[in-house]
Design an enzyme around this catalytic site. Structure first.
Site: not given
Ligand code: NAD
Ligand code: UDP
Length: 340
Positions: A126, A151, A155
């Site tokens: 991120s 958080y 990362k």
């Molecule tokens: P999201 O919560 O929709 O997706 C994450 C998925 O991981 C979910 O389906 C959740 O059920 C699953 N999960 C969580 N812990 C788990 C575990 N221990 N074992 C198996 N599954 C697990 O989030 P997103 O927005 O799709 O984000 C995806 C990734 O991108 C994450 O790592 C997030 O930190 C990163 N990210 C997101 C953003 C944003 O703004 N959405 C920005 C930067 C980085």
């Protein structure tokens, strides 16, 4: 055995759009998700869109036995690692849950990968790892800063673990993808972001106000040194982000080492500009009130995406209007998300 891509967190927001892009590109996909923040309905919708099915395994990245059995049963070419917890405020309340899921969980996954001789990895990082940026736009050569919450620190920790791994074993081929602000939804309106409870992020909040679920948006501060005093961010359409993963995958499969790429558009928009773009795209009014700054927020943040453009051959194809139109279509068609 046909080679597959393992997508952890593939039922979630970005993971489901990337799973769709992988299936459309002809990959065989295995999704591992514990459904902590998602529903399997997203994957059923993916199937409806493209007519292809990802193998779904409900389970946790912290479960080493399960991972070993997945790597033993399937020939995995690469792992796209999305799984993790992502709510900034919650991470301040529950730091151990965040470090356990995001850091310990990632370590278990990397151990299982190494044991199975799978060394191709794309990691969801991120822009938060840059902390308070000293210059704009932010390129990958800008030093990482001090993220303001557990958080963000989780990362950065995983990025550093992966750098150490790449030094320790030359077979690793790792992409650290630093996302800016993902928004939008698939053009079908069948998959999109489905936040739990009251959204923390700007665009889901705006669209829930527009659909009448929330009364008004709070704009967190209008006294920042920005174009109109409100916070500026680089919003990127989730489809462009998903395509960035496919491009990164192609590159890492053909190389080794570790690389960082910013995935952003290079264009920043203020909160007030976002409200007005949404109002135009949706033809609805979004009532708002300016309130105090949100703690931990920075004034502005946008990417220099040149490195990804040059090295991945990737380019964003969606503008702000597309982001807002697609968000609104998803919100209108699914006022209660996936009903999870
Ligand atoms: P999201 O919560 O929709 O997706 C994450 C998925 O991981 C979910 O389906 C959740 O059920 C699953 N999960 C969580 N812990 C788990 C575990 N221990 N074992 C198996 N599954 C697990 O989030 P997103 O927005 O799709 O984000 C995806 C990734 O991108 C994450 O790592 C997030 O930190 C990163 N990210 C997101 C953003 C944003 O703004 N959405 C920005 C930067 C980085
Ligand atoms: N923001 C806002 N009201 C909200 C949510 C967010 O004014 O209800 C602002 C926030 O202060 C920031 C921008 O919108 O300037 C983007 O915030 P978001 O939480 O979506 O992303 P991040 O802070 O992670 O960049």
């Amino acid at each position: 055995m046909k080679q597959s891509i393992l997508v952890t967190g593939g039922a979630g927001y970005i993971g489901s759009h990337t799973t769709l892009a992988l299936l459309e590109a002809g990959h065989d996909v295995i999704v591992l998700d514990n459904l902590a923040n998602s529903s399997q309905e997203s994957l059923r919708r993916v199937e409806r869109i493209c007519g292809k099915t990802a193998t779904f395994i409900e389970g946790d990245i912290r479960d080493r036995e399960l991972l070993d059995s997945i790597f033993a049963r399937h020939s995995i070419q690469a792992v796209l690692h999305f799984a993790g917890l992502k709510a900034v405020g919650e991470s301040v309340q529950q730091p151990l849950a965040y470090y356990e899921n995001n850091v310990s969980g990632s370590i278990v996954l990397f151990q299982a990968m190494a044991a199975a001789n799978v060394f191709n990895l794309v990691f969801s990082s991120s822009a938060t790892v840059y902390g308070e940026p000293k210059e704009m736009p932010i390129s990958e050569s800008c030093p990482t800063g001090t993220p303001t919450n557990p958080y963000g620190r989780s990362k950065l920790m995983v990025e550093e673990i992966l750098r150490d791994l790449a030094i320790s074993e030359s077979r690793w081929s790792i992409a650290l993808l630093r996302y800016f602000n993902p928004v939008g939804a698939h053009v079908s309106g069948l998959i999109g972001e489905d936040p739990n409870g009251i959204p923390n992020n700007l665009v889901p909040y705006i669209s829930q106000v527009a659909v009448g679920k929330l009364q008004q948006l709070s704009v967190y501060g209008n006294d920042y040194p920005t174009i109109d005093g409100t916070g500026v961010r680089d919003y990127i359409h989730v489809i462009d982000l998903a395509n960035g993963h496919l491009k990164a995958l192609n590159v890492i499969i053909e190389s080794t080492g570790i690389n960082t790429w910013n995935l952003g558009t290079g264009q920043g928009y203020s909160v007030l500009q976002m409200i007005s773009a949404f109002e135009q795209a949706a033809n609805v009014e979004v009532p708002y009130a300016v309130v105090a700054r949100r703690s931990g927020d920075i004034a502005e943040c946008w990417a220099d995406p040149k490195k990804a453009i040059q090295e991945l051959g990737w380019k964003t194809q969606h503008n702000l209007e597309d982001m807002m139109r697609d968000t609104w279509r998803w919100q209108q068609k699914n006022p209660n998300g996936f009903g999870k």
